[in-house]
Motif scaffolding. Structure first.
Motif, PDB file in Angstrom:
ATOM      1  N   SER A 205     -12.249  11.719   7.873  1.00  0.00           N
ATOM      2  CA  SER A 205     -11.012  11.486   7.108  1.00  0.00           C
ATOM      3  C   SER A 205     -11.265  11.789   5.630  1.00  0.00           C
ATOM      4  CB  SER A 205     -10.537  10.044   7.302  1.00  0.00           C
ATOM      5  OG  SER A 205     -10.293   9.761   8.663  1.00  0.00           O
ATOM      6  N   TRP A 206     -11.333  13.069   5.300  1.00  0.00           N
ATOM      7  CA  TRP A 206     -11.690  13.495   3.949  1.00  0.00           C
ATOM      8  C   TRP A 206     -10.723  12.970   2.890  1.00  0.00           C
ATOM      9  CZ3 TRP A 206      -8.011  16.145   1.273  1.00  0.00           C
ATOM     10  CH2 TRP A 206      -6.975  16.724   2.024  1.00  0.00           C
ATOM     11  N   TRP A 207      -9.466  12.728   3.301  1.00  0.00           N
ATOM     12  CA  TRP A 207      -8.444  12.294   2.344  1.00  0.00           C
ATOM     13  C   TRP A 207      -8.713  10.911   1.767  1.00  0.00           C
ATOM     14  CZ3 TRP A 207      -7.542  13.778   7.402  1.00  0.00           C
ATOM     15  CH2 TRP A 207      -7.444  12.745   8.337  1.00  0.00           C
ATOM     16  N   GLU A 208      -9.588  10.147   2.407  1.00  0.00           N
ATOM     17  CA  GLU A 208      -9.919   8.834   1.873  1.00  0.00           C
ATOM     18  C   GLU A 208     -10.679   8.941   0.550  1.00  0.00           C
ATOM     19  OE1 GLU A 208      -8.663   6.236   2.911  1.00  0.00           O
ATOM     20  OE2 GLU A 208      -7.956   6.814   4.901  1.00  0.00           O
ATOM     21  N   GLU A 209     -11.221  10.115   0.266  1.00  0.00           N
ATOM     22  CA  GLU A 209     -11.933  10.329  -0.994  1.00  0.00           C
ATOM     23  C   GLU A 209     -11.146  11.221  -1.944  1.00  0.00           C
ATOM     24  OE1 GLU A 209     -15.845  11.763  -0.160  1.00  0.00           O
ATOM     25  OE2 GLU A 209     -16.406   9.985   0.996  1.00  0.00           O
ATOM     26  N   HIS A 210      -9.928  11.573  -1.582  1.00  0.00           N
ATOM     27  CA  HIS A 210      -9.121  12.384  -2.490  1.00  0.00           C
ATOM     28  C   HIS A 210      -8.689  11.505  -3.666  1.00  0.00           C
ATOM     29  CE1 HIS A 210      -6.615  15.660  -3.802  1.00  0.00           C
ATOM     30  NE2 HIS A 210      -5.553  14.882  -3.845  1.00  0.00           N
ATOM     31  N   PRO A 211      -8.957  11.933  -4.901  1.00  0.00           N
ATOM     32  CA  PRO A 211      -8.715  11.056  -6.053  1.00  0.00           C
ATOM     33  C   PRO A 211      -7.261  10.654  -6.207  1.00  0.00           C
ATOM     34  CG  PRO A 211      -9.173  13.312  -6.748  1.00  0.00           C
ATOM     35  CD  PRO A 211      -9.502  13.237  -5.291  1.00  0.00           C
ATOM     36  N   ALA A 212      -7.060   9.387  -6.526  1.00  0.00           N
ATOM     37  CA  ALA A 212      -5.702   8.857  -6.674  1.00  0.00           C
ATOM     38  C   ALA A 212      -4.945   9.541  -7.795  1.00  0.00           C
ATOM     39  CB  ALA A 212      -5.767   7.348  -6.920  1.00  0.00           C
ATOM     40  N   ARG A 233       9.310  11.798   7.573  1.00  0.00           N
ATOM     41  CA  ARG A 233       8.524  12.039   6.372  1.00  0.00           C
ATOM     42  C   ARG A 233       7.096  11.529   6.618  1.00  0.00           C
ATOM     43  NH1 ARG A 233      11.353  13.297   1.944  1.00  0.00           N
ATOM     44  NH2 ARG A 233       9.689  12.562   0.583  1.00  0.00           N
ATOM     45  N   PRO A 234       6.110  12.443   6.703  1.00  0.00           N
ATOM     46  CA  PRO A 234       4.734  12.032   6.978  1.00  0.00           C
ATOM     47  C   PRO A 234       4.243  10.979   5.990  1.00  0.00           C
ATOM     48  CG  PRO A 234       4.951  14.403   7.108  1.00  0.00           C
ATOM     49  CD  PRO A 234       6.237  13.897   6.568  1.00  0.00           C
ATOM     50  N   LEU A 235       3.415  10.099   6.479  1.00  0.00           N
ATOM     51  CA  LEU A 235       2.887   8.996   5.677  1.00  0.00           C
ATOM     52  C   LEU A 235       1.882   9.517   4.643  1.00  0.00           C
ATOM     53  CD1 LEU A 235       2.776   5.851   5.456  1.00  0.00           C
ATOM     54  CD2 LEU A 235       0.785   5.962   6.967  1.00  0.00           C
ATOM     55  N   PRO A 236       2.043   9.180   3.361  1.00  0.00           N
ATOM     56  CA  PRO A 236       1.049   9.576   2.357  1.00  0.00           C
ATOM     57  C   PRO A 236      -0.303   8.935   2.673  1.00  0.00           C
ATOM     58  CG  PRO A 236       3.104   8.910   1.307  1.00  0.00           C
ATOM     59  CD  PRO A 236       3.214   8.521   2.752  1.00  0.00           C
ATOM     60  N   LEU A 237      -1.369   9.710   2.532  1.00  0.00           N
ATOM     61  CA  LEU A 237      -2.714   9.257   2.858  1.00  0.00           C
ATOM     62  C   LEU A 237      -3.575   9.228   1.595  1.00  0.00           C
ATOM     63  CD1 LEU A 237      -3.184  11.523   6.006  1.00  0.00           C
ATOM     64  CD2 LEU A 237      -2.621   9.090   6.028  1.00  0.00           C
ATOM     65  N   GLY A 238      -4.698   8.545   1.697  1.00  0.00           N
ATOM     66  CA  GLY A 238      -5.648   8.495   0.595  1.00  0.00           C
ATOM     67  C   GLY A 238      -5.338   7.371  -0.385  1.00  0.00           C
ATOM     68  N   GLY A 241      -2.135   8.034  -2.166  1.00  0.00           N
ATOM     69  CA  GLY A 241      -1.057   8.612  -1.385  1.00  0.00           C
ATOM     70  C   GLY A 241      -0.810  10.064  -1.730  1.00  0.00           C
ATOM     71  N   LYS A 242      -1.860  10.767  -2.133  1.00  0.00           N
ATOM     72  CA  LYS A 242      -1.700  12.142  -2.589  1.00  0.00           C
ATOM     73  C   LYS A 242      -2.091  13.177  -1.521  1.00  0.00           C
ATOM     74  CE  LYS A 242      -0.354  11.451  -6.876  1.00  0.00           C
ATOM     75  NZ  LYS A 242      -1.172  11.948  -7.977  1.00  0.00           N
ATOM     76  N   ALA A 243      -2.312  12.760  -0.289  1.00  0.00           N
ATOM     77  CA  ALA A 243      -2.625  13.688   0.808  1.00  0.00           C
ATOM     78  C   ALA A 243      -1.556  13.538   1.881  1.00  0.00           C
ATOM     79  CB  ALA A 243      -4.004  13.394   1.378  1.00  0.00           C
ATOM     80  N   ILE A 244      -0.926  14.656   2.255  1.00  0.00           N
ATOM     81  CA  ILE A 244       0.194  14.649   3.195  1.00  0.00           C
ATOM     82  C   ILE A 244      -0.136  15.586   4.352  1.00  0.00           C
ATOM     83  CG2 ILE A 244       2.662  14.986   3.488  1.00  0.00           C
ATOM     84  CD1 ILE A 244       2.062  12.915   1.399  1.00  0.00           C
ATOM     85  N   CYS A 245      -0.197  15.034   5.570  1.00  0.00           N
ATOM     86  CA  CYS A 245      -0.461  15.837   6.768  1.00  0.00           C
ATOM     87  C   CYS A 245       0.841  16.083   7.510  1.00  0.00           C
ATOM     88  CB  CYS A 245      -1.460  15.125   7.680  1.00  0.00           C
ATOM     89  SG  CYS A 245      -1.847  16.073   9.173  1.00  0.00           S
TER      90      CYS A 245
END
Length: 247
Positions: A205-212, A233-238, A241-245
């Protein structure tokens, strides 16, 4: 024609995998009409494909052609997916495991039926970028994952002649291609994936380290189950919330 990357609004569509009817239905739902004078997109909108147009479904080449048509009309953008690379490798004889060939059998049947059609589709695949930078860098797009150094290491295009050399086990692009187009993985206990194939590596889950505070990244590739939220609307991740799948 205005640069579609500068459009005021974008409609993202994830992994289509040869499902042309569903692809067209999504297009119509979003208001991308086809008329005698060509495409009539919704005012100020551009449709962005996140890759993996081919494999599995009944009309993979049709999905490539529809995407190219949107791009030619100035109302479409797209990035390269790992299944486009896999298809080229299978045709080159460099991927030949049974499950790999099974995934592309419809594509190969279409290719064998019309070689000229495939050459046009191959030229389109070779024209696709590995990433997109939109909205003055505030919106980033890749098929599977984003990491600045890996994205920067990729060329603007990867043509089929250099594809295998660049992505072979010791190829110069193996790490950035694996990360951006397939996503980072780690060793795990053996398991069977959704298609019944034995795997010894699992996705991270790389998005867990995507900077806020970083830009928003839109990606596909991952089949994520969202719960207790608006499924349109896909749930914002990270963290921010800056990663959208959108897969």
């Amino acid at each position: 024609m205005k640069d579609p990357r500068e459009a005021p609004g974008f409609d993202f569509v994830g992994d289509v995998h040869g499902m042309l009817a569903s692809y067209r239905a999504h297009e119509a739902q979003r208001g991308y009409e086809r008329g005698g004078q060509g495409r009539r997109p919704p005012e100020g909108r551009v449709r962005v494909s996140l890759g993996d147009l081919v494999a599995r479904g009944p009309d993979p080449l049709g999905c490539l052609e529809l995407t190219e048509e949107l791009i030619r009309a100035g109302c479409g953008l797209a990035v390269l997916g790992n299944h486009e690379i896999n298809l080229v490798h299978c045709l080159q004889g460099r991927r030949n495991r049974p499950h790999e060939l099974k995934q592309v059998e419809t594509s190969i049947a279409q290719i064998e039926a019309d070689a000229a059609r495939w050459q046009r589709c191959l030229a389109f695949i070779e024209s696709l970028p590995c990433s997109l930078n939109l909205d003055d860098g505030r919106l980033l797009v890749a098929h599977a994952a984003w990491r600045d150094d890996h994205v920067a290491a990729l060329p603007a295009r990867i043509d089929s002649d250099e594809l295998w050399e660049a992505t072979a086990r010791e190829g110069r692009l193996i790490k950035p291609v694996e990360y951006v187009l397939k996503g980072p993985e780690k060793k795990v206990a053996p398991f069977l994936d959704g298609q019944g194939h034995r795997r010894t590596r699992g996705r991270v889950s790389w998005w867990e380290e995507h900077p806020a505070e970083g830009p928003t990244v839109v990606f596909g590739h991952y089949s994520l189950r969202y719960e207790a939220h608006d499924t349109d609307r896909p749930l914002p991740l990270g963290p921010g919330g800056k990663a959208i799948c959108t897969a």
